[in-house]
Design a protein around this motif. Structure first.
Motif, PDB file in Angstrom:
ATOM      1  N   UNK A 285       0.812  -1.227   0.000  1.00 37.36           N
ATOM      2  CA  UNK A 285       0.000   0.000   0.000  1.00 37.36           C
ATOM      3  C   UNK A 285       0.845   1.278   0.000  1.00 37.36           C
ATOM      4  N   UNK A 286       1.996   1.260   0.668  1.00 37.22           N
ATOM      5  CA  UNK A 286       2.827   2.461   0.735  1.00 37.22           C
ATOM      6  C   UNK A 286       3.382   2.849  -0.628  1.00 37.22           C
ATOM      7  N   UNK A 309      -8.358  -8.148  -3.863  1.00 37.27           N
ATOM      8  CA  UNK A 309      -7.446  -7.623  -2.842  1.00 37.27           C
ATOM      9  C   UNK A 309      -6.879  -6.280  -3.273  1.00 37.27           C
ATOM     10  N   UNK A 310      -6.591  -6.125  -4.567  1.00 33.25           N
ATOM     11  CA  UNK A 310      -6.106  -4.842  -5.075  1.00 33.25           C
ATOM     12  C   UNK A 310      -7.162  -3.758  -4.902  1.00 33.25           C
ATOM     13  N   UNK A 311      -8.405  -4.069  -5.240  1.00 30.61           N
ATOM     14  CA  UNK A 311      -9.480  -3.088  -5.092  1.00 30.61           C
ATOM     15  C   UNK A 311      -9.688  -2.728  -3.620  1.00 30.61           C
ATOM     16  N   UNK A 312      -9.587  -3.733  -2.756  1.00 28.58           N
ATOM     17  CA  UNK A 312      -9.744  -3.462  -1.325  1.00 28.58           C
ATOM     18  C   UNK A 312      -8.616  -2.583  -0.816  1.00 28.58           C
ATOM     19  N   UNK A 315      -9.388   0.961  -1.710  1.00 32.50           N
ATOM     20  CA  UNK A 315     -10.472   1.474  -0.854  1.00 32.50           C
ATOM     21  C   UNK A 315      -9.945   1.809   0.531  1.00 32.50           C
ATOM     22  N   UNK A 316      -9.140   0.911   1.085  1.00 36.78           N
ATOM     23  CA  UNK A 316      -8.603   1.129   2.429  1.00 36.78           C
ATOM     24  C   UNK A 316      -7.706   2.367   2.482  1.00 36.78           C
ATOM     25  N   UNK A 317      -7.004   2.642   1.392  1.00 33.13           N
ATOM     26  CA  UNK A 317      -6.118   3.812   1.334  1.00 33.13           C
ATOM     27  C   UNK A 317      -6.882   5.113   1.108  1.00 33.13           C
TER      28      UNK A 317
END
Length: 326
Positions: A285-286, A309-312, A315-317
């Motif tokens: 993510x970083x 997982x990439x889409x999540x 979203x989380x970021x």
């Protein structure tokens, strides 16, 4: 502690880093990494906000390549157990585009192994691209190897938006990676596609026993080439290739490289590409603080992270998918 924020502000005003400043980024102490990421994000945010571009690859022709690239499982010097097949038909290429469209992918990347395409392969790709543009209005990138001018013109006429041809490494290190074509062959292809009116995409592979001076040279070469999109691959050393067992990278250094690429090429699309999952690992993510683009799904002969997982992760970021129909 270096004032990374001040350096970012100067870059936004048009400043170009010295080699010493470039090396300082690659040698950034780990305790300063978050500060460096924040400063790289300042540049990224200025040009791209919180948007992330999604790209997806289809490997339309696998293996059977006469080149001797040391990193590649599809090359003539590889013993890696991969699927080998000739060019897919038009229907299969379009089917891949439908999958990419369903995943909100903005750029669909049609890739084929080999030194360069046969004219009949260009015709197959061009025909598929025309239908993809009509049905899905997505951007299409082709990556088919060394091109001839008339082949580039045919791809442009079909609607290909972008063409990828990576420099992969520095001019000085190139012969340590492959001898079946020259660094200048790669540069000429990028210049050719620019002349054809196609957006140039060219990037690098980090972790192939290059020096940090080589990494600096790569970034500066891409700036001179004026590549619109810069894929940054991190070597995923595959058993059976000459670079088998090479393991020079750690997630923190990978992040420093991404920051460095943003500082040198501030206005360009910086894409985290092959090897993201195995090299950035839990720090993936970083990477999106300096970079603004990723591949989703699988790569050429290696598996990627699950698309969900990439889409999540995005979203989380708090990032937004930048879906840009052509």
């Amino acid at each position: 502690m270096k004032n990374w924020d001040d350096l970012a502000e100067r870059v936004l005003q048009g400043y170009e880093l010295t080699d010493v400043e470039a090396l300082n980024i690659l040698d950034c102490p780990d305790e300063e990494l978050l500060s460096l990421l924040q400063s790289a994000y300042k540049i990224r945010n200025h040009y791209y906000g919180n948007k992330v571009k999604l790209n997806m690859i289809i490997n339309t022709k696998s293996g059977l390549c006469p080149e001797n690239c040391g990193y590649c499982s599809q090359s003539s010097v590889s013993n890696a157990p991969i699927d080998k097949y000739r060019m897919m038909d038009k229907a299969s290429i379009i089917k891949g585009a439908a999958q990419a469209h369903d995943l909100n992918v903005g750029t669909y990347c049609i890739v084929a192994s080999g030194r360069g395409p046969f004219n009949k392969e260009i015709d197959e790709v061009a025909s598929a691209v025309k239908d993809i543009k009509a049905q899905y209005q997505m951007k299409v990138c082709a990556c088919l190897g060394l091109l001839k001018p008339e082949q580039a013109a045919k791809l442009k006429e079909a609607g290909v938006d972008r063409y990828n041809h990576n420099i992969n490494t520095s001019a000085n290190h190139h012969e340590n990676i492959t001898t079946s074509h020259t660094y200048q062959d790669r540069v000429k292809t990028v210049e050719l596609i620019k002349q054809a009116g196609i957006s140039p995409c060219s990037g690098v592979i980090i972790g192939m026993k290059e020096t940090k001076d080589d990494v600096i040279a790569m970034a500066r070469s891409l700036k001179v080439l004026d590549a619109d999109s810069i894929p940054v691959n991190f070597l995923h050393a595959i058993d059976g290739t000459p670079l088998e067992g090479t393991n020079e990278l750690n997630p923190r250094y990978c992040l420093k490289v991404l920051c460095f690429m943003r500082f040198i090429n501030p206005t360009k699309e910086i894409r985290i590409s092959g090897g993201r999952e195995v090299n950035l690992r839990s720090l993936q993510p970083l990477g999106l603080f300096p970079a603004n683009s990723i591949f989703v799904g699988d790569y050429l002969t290696t598996a990627g992270q699950e698309e969900t997982a990439d889409h999540q992760m995005l979203t989380d970021l708090g990032f937004e998918i930048d879906y840009c129909p052509a």
